[in-house]
Each structure stands twice: as C-alpha cells, then as structure tokens.
Design an enzyme around this catalytic site. Structure first.
Site, PDB file in Angstrom:
ATOM      1  N   HIS A   1     -82.981 -35.231   6.247  1.00 27.65           N
ATOM      2  CA  HIS A   1     -81.806 -35.399   7.106  1.00 27.65           C
ATOM      3  C   HIS A   1     -82.285 -35.496   8.544  1.00 27.65           C
ATOM      4  O   HIS A   1     -83.323 -34.954   8.914  1.00 27.65           O
ATOM      5  CB  HIS A   1     -80.899 -34.173   6.923  1.00 27.65           C
ATOM      6  CG  HIS A   1     -79.572 -34.257   7.595  1.00 27.65           C
ATOM      7  ND1 HIS A   1     -79.406 -34.064   8.955  1.00 27.65           N
ATOM      8  CD2 HIS A   1     -78.324 -34.478   7.102  1.00 27.65           C
ATOM      9  CE1 HIS A   1     -78.135 -34.166   9.271  1.00 27.65           C
ATOM     10  NE2 HIS A   1     -77.448 -34.429   8.163  1.00 27.65           N
TER      11      HIS A   1
ATOM     12  N   ASP B   1     -85.183 -26.682   5.487  1.00 26.89           N
ATOM     13  CA  ASP B   1     -83.756 -26.959   5.657  1.00 26.89           C
ATOM     14  C   ASP B   1     -83.072 -26.645   4.333  1.00 26.89           C
ATOM     15  O   ASP B   1     -83.226 -27.368   3.350  1.00 26.89           O
ATOM     16  CB  ASP B   1     -83.573 -28.432   6.037  1.00 26.89           C
ATOM     17  CG  ASP B   1     -82.109 -28.866   6.092  1.00 26.89           C
ATOM     18  OD1 ASP B   1     -81.217 -28.061   5.741  1.00 26.89           O
ATOM     19  OD2 ASP B   1     -81.857 -30.023   6.475  1.00 26.89           O
TER      20      ASP B   1
ATOM     21  N   GLN C   1     -78.507 -27.905   1.725  1.00 19.63           N
ATOM     22  CA  GLN C   1     -78.000 -28.419   0.454  1.00 19.63           C
ATOM     23  C   GLN C   1     -78.391 -27.557  -0.737  1.00 19.63           C
ATOM     24  O   GLN C   1     -77.868 -27.753  -1.839  1.00 19.63           O
ATOM     25  CB  GLN C   1     -78.508 -29.855   0.240  1.00 19.63           C
ATOM     26  CG  GLN C   1     -78.054 -30.840   1.293  1.00 19.63           C
ATOM     27  CD  GLN C   1     -76.554 -31.050   1.298  1.00 19.63           C
ATOM     28  OE1 GLN C   1     -75.877 -30.869   0.280  1.00 19.63           O
ATOM     29  NE2 GLN C   1     -76.003 -31.429   2.446  1.00 19.63           N
TER      30      GLN C   1
ATOM     31  N   LYS D   1     -71.113 -25.789   4.186  1.00 18.16           N
ATOM     32  CA  LYS D   1     -71.447 -26.433   2.917  1.00 18.16           C
ATOM     33  C   LYS D   1     -71.401 -25.453   1.752  1.00 18.16           C
ATOM     34  O   LYS D   1     -71.495 -25.863   0.594  1.00 18.16           O
ATOM     35  CB  LYS D   1     -72.820 -27.098   3.014  1.00 18.16           C
ATOM     36  CG  LYS D   1     -72.893 -28.198   4.074  1.00 18.16           C
ATOM     37  CD  LYS D   1     -74.238 -28.862   4.103  1.00 18.16           C
ATOM     38  CE  LYS D   1     -74.378 -29.784   5.317  1.00 18.16           C
ATOM     39  NZ  LYS D   1     -73.411 -30.895   5.309  1.00 18.16           N
TER      40      LYS D   1
ATOM     41  N   CYS E   1     -76.992 -39.673   7.479  1.00 22.47           N
ATOM     42  CA  CYS E   1     -77.934 -39.060   8.426  1.00 22.47           C
ATOM     43  C   CYS E   1     -79.348 -39.069   7.865  1.00 22.47           C
ATOM     44  O   CYS E   1     -80.088 -38.087   7.962  1.00 22.47           O
ATOM     45  CB  CYS E   1     -77.506 -37.640   8.789  1.00 22.47           C
ATOM     46  SG  CYS E   1     -75.990 -37.571   9.751  1.00 22.47           S
TER      47      CYS E   1
END
Length: 414
Positions: A131, A208, A211, A234, A372
C-alpha cells in the site's frame, strides 16, 4: 457464545449480522451487499453505543483533569491502550502508541526513527505489493537523506519472492518494510520468517498490519518484528483510530515527531523536556470517543473468537473464488496459497470503474481503482482492478447475489 473462551460452538452469521445496523439498509432499492471491507469495516451496535455513551456520559479531555469526567475519559482512552496491548500480545502497554491509523504510524517511524539514521547511499527495503502508506513515507525521508527505496519482487500469482527479499537485505538497508496481508491480493506474507532474516542482519522490520488485524490473531512477540502498525476502522472500530507497537528500545531512542500539548514533561523557552513513551508521541487531543469504540470492537471480536471468524471467512473466500472462476473472461489477481478473503479481478472487455458503478445500482458495494497500490498495478500491467473484500458478517447468499449482479452488468457493457 462463550465470551470468555472466545470460541463459539457454532457461528450464527444471521445473529451476527443483526449487530450491524447498516447491513439492513437498501441501496438503490436493492438489499445492500457490502463487499468493501478491506477499505473500511462496518460497525456493530456495541461499538456505536460505546462512542455514543462516551459523548452522552463521559465527554471530557484526557490527562491532568482532576474532575470526574476527565478521569473517566482518561480511563477509557488508556483502557483502549490496555485492550490493544493485550490483543496483539505486546510485552508492555507502554510500547503502544495510539495513532489515527497505520499511515500516521508509518510516518512516525519514518521521521522519528528512520530519518535520523539515514545517510547518503543508505536504503529502505519494501515490496512490490505494498500500500502507498508503506512506500511514500519511506520515499520522502529517503529523498531528504540522499538514500533510496528498493522493492522486493513478487510472483505473477501474488506471492513475495522471499529469497529475493532476503538477498536485498544488504548492509546499506536501514529498515525493511512489509505488509502482513496485501490489501489488493489478500496474500499473507511470512512475517516471522522475514523478521528472523532481518534480525540476523541487525535490520529493523516494520509491518503494516492493517489488513491482517480484522482476520487473524496477531502476536507481535511471536512474529519477531520491530514495529507493527494497525488501523482501527478496518477492524470494526471508528475511523481516526489506530496504533503503532514498537520495541521499547526503539521508542526510547526516538525523538518526538509532533510537538504540542500532552507530550511534554516541562516547557521553558530555554528548552523543553519530553514525556516518556508512549505519550511522547501523542501530542494534542486524541480521538477519545473513537478509542472507546476500539475497546468495544476488541471485546466484540474476542466474543466471536478468531477460530470461528477464520473458518467462516475461509468458506466465503472459497465459495466466492469458485463462483467467479465460472465467469468467462474473468481474471483474478493474486492466488497465493495463503490469503485472506480479498479478491481483485477484471472482466475482459469491461472497465473496472464502469462495472463498480453498475454493481452499485444493483446494491453491491465493491471497490474499483488502483487501491493505493500503483506499483502493484504497474507490475500486472493494468490501471485498476475491481476488489471484492469479505468479512465474517457476509454470507454465501450475498456472494451469489454479487455474482448474479456481475453477470447482469457484464451483459449491459457488451
């Protein structure tokens, strides 16, 4: 449900759906099918009520207030830190900086940890599937320091080429970065293996986790990374919430990124001394009500249990993948052996945006665009894809409705 054990004997998706008010609405006169969960999740009433209750009963600013409302607001805010620390198995609550999301967390690491250490000729390593939030902050600080950003390659099937990632961990690399789960492909990256290779070379690893957090349990100690960033919205929580977990030795060595109130110990015109981590990095008034919602979101996920969530989502992903493969001319991007319920695809002869617009008229919400992830789109040689991202409150019937709607709108574009 056994909230304490966190593992229900059965997963009653209709009972779960009743907790999410927005799922009951219609769109353009059709029942809503919400398949844009990788962008933002819907919120259960327990989270909505927690935010509402904060504003109705406890609204005040955090820290230093001696009145009851201030104490209650501080308890809610710090309680969210405790809940998050427990949720990701952080060794200490003081290793958790509360942020507005992963983007702020990445920028904090970029400016406060990486930039002071970068020299001309140094490098930051990321991957092709990242991303923009795991690319752009590193590019900005690298440009300031005369350093570079390099990317490890992926396979056509959307899996990281691990041996190439390891090969690129050369002495000039001052930080390695990877997404735990790709927001476009659903690919689950082998973070534990990558962290082990980084530790061997003395290179910190930033992960990251945006997700990953909605779909799987996370244990930062077991993963072995140095930094782990997450985004609240999220994972059922309000927007404008998130966190950065970092090893204590890193936080202790990092100067503040934002300056202002709350992050200080004492201010004089001759100089300012700063608070200890994590408050050193939390200048200004935070999203207090939002973090009350974060704590409620964690309680909700724990009441369902990841075992049940993952089993239901795996069945949904398998069903959706099989149904989409039945459509002639449909190409799926990302078919990693281990992936979360995210499917990006294109249909021959149709633009992604046109399909998404027509699907919306059928009540189906999917994402179209570059997600993104421009470098990933460039890798596949496409400007955009459609993305259907599923959550535990989605159903097999919704998958079938989505596929029926896709077949209908595809005919309209011929």
């Amino acid at each position: 449900m056994n909230a304490q054990a966190g593992t229900p004997t059965t997963f009653d998706v209709q009972r779960v759906r009743a907790d999410f008010p927005l799922l009951a609405r219609t769109v353009h006169g059709k029942p809503l099918v919400y398949f844009d969960n990788a962008n933002t999740s819907q919120k259960p009433r327990q989270v909505i009520e927690a935010v509402d209750r904060h504003y109705r009963e406890h609204n005040a600013n955090v820290s230093r207030a001696v009145h009851l409302l201030g104490e209650e607001a501080t308890a809610a805010y710090e309680g969210a830190r405790d809940a998050l620390a427990r949720f990701i198995h952080a060794p200490s609550r003081n290793e958790l900086v509360l942020t507005s999301g992963t983007t702020q967390a990445a920028n904090l690491v970029a400016y406060s940890f990486v930039l002071p250490r970068l020299r001309p000729g140094d490098a930051i390593l990321t991957t092709t599937m990242e991303h923009h939030a795991n690319i752009v902050p590193w590019q900005i600080v690298a440009a300031r320091a005369g350093a570079t950003v390099k990317a490890a390659p992926i396979t056509p099937g959307g899996e990281l080429v691990v041996e190439k990632f390891v090969e690129l961990l050369t002495p000039e690399v001052k930080l390695a970065c990877v997404g735990h789960v790709s927001n476009v492909l659903g690919t689950v990256n082998p973070v534990r293996e990558l962290a082990k290779e980084c530790r061997r070379r003395g290179i910190p690893l930033f992960v990251d986790g945006s997700q990953a957090m909605p779909h799987r349990p996370v244990d930062v100690q077991a993963l072995g990374c140095d930094f782990y960033a997450l985004t609240g919205h999220k994972m059922l929580a309000p927007t404008g919430t998130g966190a950065l977990w970092a090893r204590k030795e890193h936080l202790d060595a990092m100067p503040p990124f934002f300056g202002g109130g709350e992050m200080i110990r004492e201010v004089k015109f001759s100089g300012t001394s700063f608070a200890e981590p994590p408050h050193r990095f939390e200048a200004g008034t935070p999203n207090i009500a939002g973090f009350a919602g974060v704590a409620a979101a964690i309680d909700y996920v724990e009441s369902l249990g990841f075992e049940a969530i993952r089993a239901h989502e795996r069945a949904l992903l398998d069903h959706a993948t099989a149904r989409l493969r039945e459509i002639p001319g449909l190409r799926i991007f990302g078919e990693a052996q281990e992936k979360e319920p995210v499917i990006s695809f294109l249909v021959e002869g149709a633009q992604a945006t046109d399909l998404a617009t027509l699907l919306d008229l059928e009540g189906v919400a999917v994402r179209s665009g570059h997600h993104c992830a421009h470098p990933l789109m460039q890798f596949y040689g496409v400007p955009a894809t459609l993305r259907a991202s599923l959550a535990f409150y989605n159903t097999h019937e919704e998958v079938d409705a989505f596929v029926a709607a896709l077949l209908k709108v595809r005919r309209l574009l011929r």
